[in-house]
Design an enzyme around this catalytic site. Structure first.
Site, PDB file in Angstrom:
ATOM      1  CD  GLU A  23      -1.809   1.082   3.038  1.00 17.65           C
ATOM      2  OE1 GLU A  23      -1.555   0.421   3.952  1.00 17.65           O
ATOM      3  OE2 GLU A  23      -2.755   2.243   3.434  1.00 17.65           O
ATOM      4  CD  GLU A  44       1.606  -6.656  12.638  1.00 19.72           C
ATOM      5  OE1 GLU A  44       2.489  -6.670  13.529  1.00 19.72           O
ATOM      6  OE2 GLU A  44       1.385  -6.383  11.664  1.00 19.72           O
ATOM      7  CG  HIS A  89       9.707  -9.084  11.335  1.00 23.20           C
ATOM      8  ND1 HIS A  89       9.565  -8.567  12.719  1.00 23.20           N
ATOM      9  CD2 HIS A  89       9.688  -8.083  10.594  1.00 23.20           C
ATOM     10  CE1 HIS A  89       9.378  -7.330  12.587  1.00 23.20           C
ATOM     11  NE2 HIS A  89       9.546  -6.984  11.310  1.00 23.20           N
ATOM     12  CB  VAL A  90       9.012 -16.172  12.327  1.00 21.60           C
ATOM     13  CG1 VAL A  90       8.936 -17.714  11.730  1.00 21.60           C
ATOM     14  CG2 VAL A  90       9.790 -16.084  13.607  1.00 21.60           C
ATOM     15  CB  ILE A 128       3.038 -11.314   4.653  1.00 23.16           C
ATOM     16  CG1 ILE A 128       3.226 -10.416   5.694  1.00 23.16           C
ATOM     17  CG2 ILE A 128       4.299 -11.803   4.008  1.00 23.16           C
ATOM     18  CD1 ILE A 128       3.703 -10.936   6.905  1.00 23.16           C
ATOM     19  CG  ASP A 129       0.108  -7.452   6.246  1.00 18.96           C
ATOM     20  OD1 ASP A 129       0.614  -8.041   6.844  1.00 18.96           O
ATOM     21  OD2 ASP A 129       0.271  -6.094   6.669  1.00 18.96           O
ATOM     22  N   GLY A 187      -0.250  -8.569  10.444  1.00 20.62           N
ATOM     23  CA  GLY A 187      -1.659  -8.071  10.209  1.00 20.62           C
ATOM     24  C   GLY A 187      -1.841  -6.811  10.874  1.00 20.62           C
ATOM     25  NE  ARG A 188       1.586  -1.460  10.173  1.00 20.60           N
ATOM     26  CZ  ARG A 188       1.963  -1.243  11.304  1.00 20.60           C
ATOM     27  NH1 ARG A 188       1.238  -0.292  11.869  1.00 20.60           N
ATOM     28  NH2 ARG A 188       2.949  -1.524  11.811  1.00 20.60           N
ATOM     29  NE  ARG A 242       2.272 -24.574  29.900  1.00 22.54           N
ATOM     30  CZ  ARG A 242       3.520 -24.975  30.174  1.00 22.54           C
ATOM     31  NH1 ARG A 242       4.114 -25.236  29.066  1.00 22.54           N
ATOM     32  NH2 ARG A 242       3.886 -24.682  31.155  1.00 22.54           N
TER      33      ARG A 242
HETATM   34  O1  F6P Z   1       4.715  -5.443   5.168  1.00 24.82           O
HETATM   35  C1  F6P Z   1       3.841  -5.617   6.120  1.00 24.82           C
HETATM   36  C2  F6P Z   1       4.070  -6.015   7.622  1.00 24.82           C
HETATM   37  O2  F6P Z   1       4.525  -7.249   7.600  1.00 24.82           O
HETATM   38  C3  F6P Z   1       2.935  -5.669   8.836  1.00 24.82           C
HETATM   39  O3  F6P Z   1       1.865  -6.848   8.929  1.00 24.82           O
HETATM   40  C4  F6P Z   1       3.778  -5.458   9.826  1.00 24.82           C
HETATM   41  O4  F6P Z   1       2.952  -4.725  10.766  1.00 24.82           O
HETATM   42  C5  F6P Z   1       4.876  -4.478   9.202  1.00 24.82           C
HETATM   43  O5  F6P Z   1       5.134  -5.077   7.991  1.00 24.82           O
HETATM   44  C6  F6P Z   1       6.187  -4.591  10.230  1.00 24.82           C
HETATM   45  O6  F6P Z   1       7.018  -3.811   9.550  1.00 24.82           O
HETATM   46  P1  F6P Z   1       8.670  -3.655  10.209  1.00 24.82           P
HETATM   47  O7  F6P Z   1       9.294  -4.803   9.489  1.00 24.82           O
HETATM   48  O8  F6P Z   1       8.997  -2.377   9.368  1.00 24.82           O
HETATM   49  O9  F6P Z   1       8.781  -3.947  11.586  1.00 24.82           O
END
Ligand code: F6P
Length: 342
Positions: free
Chosen positions: A103, A222, A272-273, A126-127, A170-171, A162
């Site tokens: 975006e 997230e 980030h994995v 990825i989102d 997923g922002r 547990r």
């Molecule tokens: O690219 C989108 C994204 O993976 C989001 O899901 C996440 O919030 C963001 O990137 C994290 O960004 P950065 O790598 O800059 O911490």
């Protein structure tokens, strides 16, 4: 022709497959010259370039990340950023610039297009939250990694009675949480589109445990947010596009679950994995198809367009259509997942 290429924003598996396709068809079929810009828009502003050839892009198809590097630099955030971008394109004799991004990166491309730059867009994230395309590459790989993790958490959750809270990226949109939650058999899925009430989440888990299940899996995007006034969240720094650094909602959900239900609860933040490592076959194929379609569009002079997947076919759409509105999760799909909640 001289074609520029950049990768911007958060990286994702499949970027190298797209670069390889652009270079291979650009050089071998059209006889064009391909110039890579390093680190997204930063490389155009600062004229950091690398010549891309069939030879130099051999072997990158299965590699994660991007050989060009990436950044979240926004040329519209500095007074001379746009002028420097235009100047680089002129000086380097770039006839067309292929912009591979989500975006934000495509938003910059669209604005520069209106200022006269010859841009072609390729959707990645990825989102999976870009409109006008059914899917972006990177998403399938992220879902597979998250699903594998959930499967693993399942067995240890069962052994220890547990509750496992798993946070995925997923922002603004909960596509990864929803798909991985569905595939992994989640008992609750929390997504940004539907603010959650922590009391209801606890009730669902307690209901499940009353039915005789001794463990549960909760998948949290997230960007999931609580219903106002029900639970506090901490907020972080912002980037050049004004986005807050996320990561942490799952910690709060875990704390609340423990204190409200007394269940032994653990949290795993995948973060980030989900963006790292080798792309799935699906993402390699999609990225390759997008790369080929992008070089075709640049060759044809279809500037201002973005390549997209619609009904299984690769089409060209205005970049504006992809970024004007975020693609949020389909409520009908969430309803399918919720049959299995609690
Ligand atoms: O690219 C989108 C994204 O993976 C989001 O899901 C996440 O919030 C963001 O990137 C994290 O960004 P950065 O790598 O800059 O911490």
């Amino acid at each position: 022709m001289r074609i520029g290429v950049l990768t911007g924003g958060g990286d994702c598996p499949g970027l190298n497959a797209a670069i390889r396709a652009i270079v291979r068809k650009g050089e071998d079929v059209y006889g064009h010259n391909v110039l890579g810009f390093r680190y997204g828009w930063r490389g155009v502003i600062e004229c950091e370039t690398v010549e891309l050839t069939t030879e130099s892009t051999r072997g990158i198809l299965p590699r994660g990340g991007t050989i060009l590097g990436s950044s979240r630099t926004n040329p519209f955030k500095t007074s001379d950023g746009v002028a420097r971008v235009m100047d680089t394109l002129r000086r380097e004799h770039v006839d067309s610039l292929i912009v591979i991004g989500g975006e934000d990166t495509l938003g910059v491309a669209e604005k520069l297009g209106r200022e006269g730059a010859n841009v072609v867009g390729v959707p990645k994230t990825i989102d999976n939250d870009l409109s006008a395309t059914e899917v972006t590459f990177g998403f399938n790989t992220a879902v597979q990694i998250a699903t594998d993790a959930i499967d693993r958490l399942h067995t240890t959750a069962e052994s220890h009675d547990r509750v496992m809270v798993v946070e995925v990226m997923g922002r603004h949109a909960g596509w990864i949480a929803l798909y991985a939650g569905l595939a992994g058999g989640a008992d609750v899925i929390l997504i940004p589109e539907l603010p959650f009430d922590i009391a209801e989440v606890c009730e669902r888990i307690q209901h499940r445990h009353r039915r005789g299940e001794n463990f549960s899996i909760i998948v949290v995007a997230e960007g999931a947010i609580p219903v106002e006034g029900t639970m506090t969240l901490q907020s972080g720094e912002t980037d050049e596009f004004g986005h807050v650094r996320l990561g942490g909602v799952a910690n709060r959900v875990t704390e609340e679950l423990m204190s409200r239900t007394g269940y032994d609860t653990r949290v795993t933040i995948l973060g980030h994995v989900l963006r790292g490592g080798t792309p799935t076959a699906f993402d390699r194929v999609l990225a390759t198809r997008f790369g080929i379609a992008a070089i075709d569009a640049a060759h044809d002079g279809a500037f201002g367009s973005m390549v997209a997947l619609q009904c299984g076919q690769i089409v060209r759409v205005p970049i504006e259509d992809a970024i004007s509105e975020l693609k949020l999760v389909d409520p009908a799909l969430y309803d399918v997942a919720s049959v299995f909640f609690g």
